[in-house]
Motif scaffolding. Structure first.
Motif, PDB file in Angstrom:
ATOM      1  N   UNK A 194       0.834  -1.214   0.000  1.00  0.00           N
ATOM      2  CA  UNK A 194       0.000   0.000   0.000  1.00  0.00           C
ATOM      3  C   UNK A 194       0.865   1.259   0.000  1.00  0.00           C
ATOM      4  N   UNK A 195       0.451   2.237  -0.800  1.00  0.00           N
ATOM      5  CA  UNK A 195       1.213   3.478  -0.898  1.00  0.00           C
ATOM      6  C   UNK A 195       0.850   4.458   0.211  1.00  0.00           C
ATOM      7  N   UNK A 196      -0.389   4.392   0.662  1.00  0.00           N
ATOM      8  CA  UNK A 196      -0.895   5.288   1.704  1.00  0.00           C
ATOM      9  C   UNK A 196      -1.698   4.459   2.694  1.00  0.00           C
ATOM     10  N   UNK A 197      -1.560   4.768   3.959  1.00  0.00           N
ATOM     11  CA  UNK A 197      -2.369   4.087   4.972  1.00  0.00           C
ATOM     12  C   UNK A 197      -3.119   5.118   5.810  1.00  0.00           C
ATOM     13  N   UNK A 198      -4.206   4.705   6.394  1.00  0.00           N
ATOM     14  CA  UNK A 198      -5.010   5.573   7.252  1.00  0.00           C
ATOM     15  C   UNK A 198      -4.521   5.475   8.690  1.00  0.00           C
ATOM     16  N   UNK A 199      -4.499   6.599   9.364  1.00  0.00           N
ATOM     17  CA  UNK A 199      -4.129   6.643  10.779  1.00  0.00           C
ATOM     18  C   UNK A 199      -5.018   7.684  11.445  1.00  0.00           C
ATOM     19  N   UNK A 200      -6.130   7.205  12.007  1.00  0.00           N
ATOM     20  CA  UNK A 200      -7.101   8.138  12.565  1.00  0.00           C
ATOM     21  C   UNK A 200      -7.699   8.990  11.471  1.00  0.00           C
ATOM     22  N   UNK A 201      -7.639  10.305  11.642  1.00  0.00           N
ATOM     23  CA  UNK A 201      -8.161  11.211  10.623  1.00  0.00           C
ATOM     24  C   UNK A 201      -7.060  11.715   9.701  1.00  0.00           C
ATOM     25  N   UNK A 202      -5.956  10.991   9.653  1.00  0.00           N
ATOM     26  CA  UNK A 202      -4.831  11.391   8.807  1.00  0.00           C
ATOM     27  C   UNK A 202      -4.521  10.307   7.789  1.00  0.00           C
ATOM     28  N   UNK A 203      -3.854  10.727   6.729  1.00  0.00           N
ATOM     29  CA  UNK A 203      -3.310   9.797   5.744  1.00  0.00           C
ATOM     30  C   UNK A 203      -1.794   9.868   5.832  1.00  0.00           C
ATOM     31  N   UNK A 204      -1.171   8.704   5.794  1.00  0.00           N
ATOM     32  CA  UNK A 204       0.272   8.617   5.996  1.00  0.00           C
ATOM     33  C   UNK A 204       0.897   7.877   4.822  1.00  0.00           C
ATOM     34  N   UNK A 205       1.979   8.434   4.295  1.00  0.00           N
ATOM     35  CA  UNK A 205       2.697   7.764   3.212  1.00  0.00           C
ATOM     36  C   UNK A 205       3.385   6.519   3.755  1.00  0.00           C
ATOM     37  N   UNK A 206       3.361   5.448   2.984  1.00  0.00           N
ATOM     38  CA  UNK A 206       3.978   4.202   3.417  1.00  0.00           C
ATOM     39  C   UNK A 206       5.471   4.406   3.656  1.00  0.00           C
ATOM     40  N   UNK A 207       5.978   3.787   4.722  1.00  0.00           N
ATOM     41  CA  UNK A 207       7.400   3.905   5.031  1.00  0.00           C
ATOM     42  C   UNK A 207       8.273   3.298   3.947  1.00  0.00           C
ATOM     43  N   UNK A 208       7.734   2.356   3.205  1.00  0.00           N
ATOM     44  CA  UNK A 208       8.503   1.704   2.144  1.00  0.00           C
ATOM     45  C   UNK A 208       8.540   2.527   0.855  1.00  0.00           C
ATOM     46  N   UNK A 209       7.745   3.586   0.782  1.00  0.00           N
ATOM     47  CA  UNK A 209       7.691   4.401  -0.434  1.00  0.00           C
ATOM     48  C   UNK A 209       8.932   5.280  -0.513  1.00  0.00           C
ATOM     49  N   UNK A 210       9.739   5.061  -1.540  1.00  0.00           N
ATOM     50  CA  UNK A 210      10.940   5.868  -1.745  1.00  0.00           C
ATOM     51  C   UNK A 210      10.587   7.078  -2.598  1.00  0.00           C
TER      52      UNK A 210
END
Length: 249
Positions: free
Chosen positions: A83-99
């Motif tokens: 996944x390129x983006x994950x949900x975290x509460x009311x935020x969207x977070x870029x995947x840690x693996x995305x370079x």
């Protein structure tokens, strides 16, 4: 019994310097325009509140409409191995693996500015010379602001790099860095000072004075001002014995 083939999954790569390009497992992944905008914004910020994201990408509609457009865009995102983006509460977070190339460039430039690069330098850091603009052709306000931030960072890194290379006794590489800064912003005095420092390091007083005078004429023609006293003093202490006076044309 035959062994099963092992599928190698590489980290997704996002290019924002130059034209937008997303790759997963070394294969390009197509995104719609809104998908590109969404991924670029989240990747640059790393973590974004949904309300801020929706309001930034769809500023001309109501908040409900903007959040609906955000949900639709997320739903249309391609299904990839990681996944390129994950949900975290009311935020969207870029995947840690995305370079993301912007982050790699920023780390390199900041390391040069802070003097934390791996000395001694044998070649110019990747990305500082011939660097590409952030998402050329995109004219949204958030892109313009980030583009200018990266441009300024690159200029500061080039100036710092030129000074470091002069101290390390590599005036030819220092000139390359200084000229790259000059080409990017011809009226930037610090870049011209770096070029003159490189000439002086090689005892090329004639080249140093010629460069100073050329910059002085440029400032007069474009802005009607003179170089800073600091620049004049820097050159005068080396050149006056040879040229008498270095400031007049």
């Amino acid at each position: 019994m035959e062994s099963e083939a092992i599928k190698v999954v590489s980290s997704p790569e996002l290019r924002l310097l130059g034209h937008f390009r997303l790759e997963c497992n070394a294969e390009p992944v197509e995104l719609c325009r809104n998908g590109q905008r969404l991924l670029a914004f989240v990747a640059l910020r790393r973590r974004v509140c949904r309300t801020v994201l929706a309001g930034t990408l769809w500023p001309e509609v109501t908040e409900d409409h903007a959040r609906g457009s955000l949900r639709t865009t997320l739903w249309k995102f391609p299904r990839v191995d990681q996944p390129l983006i994950r949900c975290s509460g009311d935020s969207l977070v870029a995947a840690e693996t995305l370079h993301v190339d912007v982050h790699a460039f920023t780390e390199t430039a900041l390391s040069v500015v802070l003097g934390c690069g791996p000395p001694p330098l044998t070649q110019l850091p990747k990305g500082l010379l011939g660097g590409e603009d952030l998402l050329p052709g995109w004219d949204e306000e958030w892109v313009l602001l980030e583009r200018e931030r990266l441009r300024q960072l690159r200029l500061h890194a080039l100036d710092a790099l030129a000074e470091t290379l002069v101290r390390e006794g590599k005036p030819a590489l220092a000139l390359e860095a200084a000229w790259e800064s000059v080409r990017t912003e011809p009226l930037r005095e610090s870049a011209h000072r770096a070029a003159v420092s490189a000439h002086l390091a090689e005892d090329n007083l004639i080249e140093a004075v010629r460069h100073y005078r050329s910059f002085r004429r440029l400032l007069r023609e474009e802005l009607g001002v003179e170089p800073s006293p600091r620049f004049a003093r820097m050159l005068a202490c080396h050149g006056m014995a040879v040229f008498g006076r270095v400031t007049p044309d």
